[in-house]
Design a protein around this motif. Structure first.
Motif, short mmCIF file in Angstrom:
data_model
loop_
_atom_site.label_atom_id
_atom_site.label_comp_id
_atom_site.label_asym_id
_atom_site.label_seq_id
_atom_site.Cartn_x
_atom_site.Cartn_y
_atom_site.Cartn_z
N CYS A 1 39.57 14.72 44.50
CA CYS A 1 38.74 14.82 45.70
C CYS A 1 39.66 14.99 46.90
O CYS A 1 40.85 14.70 46.83
N THR A 2 39.12 15.44 48.01
CA THR A 2 39.97 15.56 49.20
C THR A 2 39.16 15.54 50.48
O THR A 2 37.98 15.94 50.49
N ASP A 3 39.78 15.03 51.54
CA ASP A 3 39.21 15.11 52.88
C ASP A 3 39.86 16.24 53.68
O ASP A 3 39.64 16.38 54.88
N SER A 4 40.65 17.07 53.00
CA SER A 4 41.36 18.17 53.62
C SER A 4 40.52 19.44 53.66
O SER A 4 39.59 19.61 52.86
N ARG A 5 40.88 20.35 54.56
CA ARG A 5 40.25 21.67 54.60
C ARG A 5 41.16 22.72 53.98
O ARG A 5 41.06 23.91 54.28
N TYR A 6 42.00 22.29 53.06
CA TYR A 6 42.94 23.22 52.43
C TYR A 6 42.21 24.38 51.75
O TYR A 6 42.68 25.52 51.76
N ALA A 7 41.04 24.10 51.16
CA ALA A 7 40.30 25.14 50.44
C ALA A 7 39.68 26.17 51.37
O ALA A 7 39.24 27.24 50.91
N HIS A 8 39.64 25.89 52.68
CA HIS A 8 38.99 26.81 53.62
C HIS A 8 39.61 28.20 53.56
O HIS A 8 38.91 29.22 53.75
N GLN A 9 40.91 28.26 53.31
CA GLN A 9 41.62 29.55 53.29
C GLN A 9 41.09 30.51 52.23
O GLN A 9 41.24 31.74 52.36
N PHE A 10 40.48 29.99 51.17
CA PHE A 10 40.03 30.83 50.06
C PHE A 10 38.66 31.47 50.33
O PHE A 10 38.17 32.27 49.51
N ASN A 11 38.02 31.08 51.45
CA ASN A 11 36.75 31.69 51.87
C ASN A 11 35.71 31.63 50.76
O ASN A 11 35.04 32.63 50.45
N LEU A 12 35.55 30.46 50.16
CA LEU A 12 34.60 30.28 49.06
C LEU A 12 33.20 30.00 49.61
O LEU A 12 33.05 29.36 50.64
N PRO A 13 32.17 30.42 48.89
CA PRO A 13 30.80 30.19 49.36
C PRO A 13 30.25 28.83 48.95
O PRO A 13 29.05 28.67 48.72
N GLY A 14 31.11 27.84 48.85
CA GLY A 14 30.70 26.49 48.45
C GLY A 14 31.92 25.60 48.37
O GLY A 14 33.01 25.95 48.82
N GLN A 15 31.76 24.41 47.77
CA GLN A 15 32.85 23.45 47.63
C GLN A 15 33.59 23.68 46.32
O GLN A 15 32.97 23.82 45.26
N PHE A 16 34.92 23.71 46.37
CA PHE A 16 35.74 23.87 45.17
C PHE A 16 36.13 22.51 44.63
O PHE A 16 36.44 21.60 45.40
N ALA A 17 36.10 22.34 43.31
CA ALA A 17 36.47 21.08 42.66
C ALA A 17 37.85 21.24 42.03
O ALA A 17 37.98 21.82 40.95
#
Length: 238
Positions: free
Chosen positions: A114-130
């Motif tokens: 789990c994370t409180d980071s926005r690291y995944a924002h860079q991948f421009n995903l249409p939802g939350q990545f696990a």
């Protein structure tokens, strides 16, 4: 393959093994190289982030520090996966326990992060990545630990951007969701591995719980079990 060395890593193409063990502390990388590897040589000293390549039971292994936090491991793991053609990174670090029954010196294998980071924002995903570990590495780590007689807790951890948090309720909130422990890097490592089509696993030793923590000397010796589990993964299956 992009040109190497990079601004962050002075290793040349071929200096880095296909499997890399990554502690946060570069001095712990030096300790692992001197204690466990044969013929270890230093292949990076940029910014003091030491990296060594040698062999373990005849198999090439690199051990390299990754620093603290997701931006730091994000840079180093990205370059290892994408510039140095590394196949697998095994993070070997410390964590603070959340869950009851997870005690000082225990080993945790991070099945998910789990994370409180926005690291995944860079991948421009249409939802939350696990972010999850590579199952092959996780299964082998649990098997190796069992053969060594080392108990391992397997489950979710929290990769946090915050070490000195301002929210006194945060730990209890993660605990009630079954999160075992908190650290600061696994989610970024797992995302970089997923994006690169490579493998990653995070093994953790509990260094802090409920205001109690291991001394620097205790960390050095207590982390050996985790290191030996990780090193077992560098030996090909028979």
């Amino acid at each position: 393959m992009p040109q190497t060395p990079t601004p962050h890593n002075s290793a040349k193409a071929g200096d880095i093994a296909k499997t890399v063990l990554m502690p946060g502390d570069p001095l712990r990388a030096k300790y692992i190289a001197e204690t466990y590897l044969d013929g270890a040589r230093c292949v990076n000293e940029v910014r003091g982030m030491l990296a060594f390549t040698g062999t373990y039971h005849g198999n090439p292994v690199t051990v390299m520090g990754h620093g603290m936090g997701m931006p730091s491991i994000g840079i180093y793991s990205y370059e290892l996966f994408n510039f140095y053609d590394v196949d697998a990174i095994i993070r070997i670090g410390s964590a603070g326990a959340f869950a009851d029954g997870v005690e000082l010196r225990d080993v945790v294998a991070a099945q998910g992060a789990c994370t409180d980071s926005r690291y995944a924002h860079q991948f421009n995903l249409p939802g939350q990545f696990a972010p999850i570990a590579s199952y092959d590495l996780l299964e082998r780590a649990v098997t190796a630990a069992r053969e060594m007689g080392i108990p391992v807790h397997v489950g979710n951890v929290l990769s946090s951007d915050v070490f000195y948090g301002d929210d006194d309720t945060a730990s209890a909130s993660w605990k009630k969701m079954g999160v075992l422990a908190v650290e600061m890097e696994s989610a970024a490592l797992y995302m970089n591995a997923a994006r690169a089509g490579k493998k990653a696993l995070c093994l953790l030793t509990i260094s802090d719980k409920a205001g109690k923590g291991l001394s620097p000397e205790e960390r050095q010796t207590s982390f050996n079990e985790m290191m030996e589990i990780a090193l077992a993964l560098t030996v090909p299956r028979a």
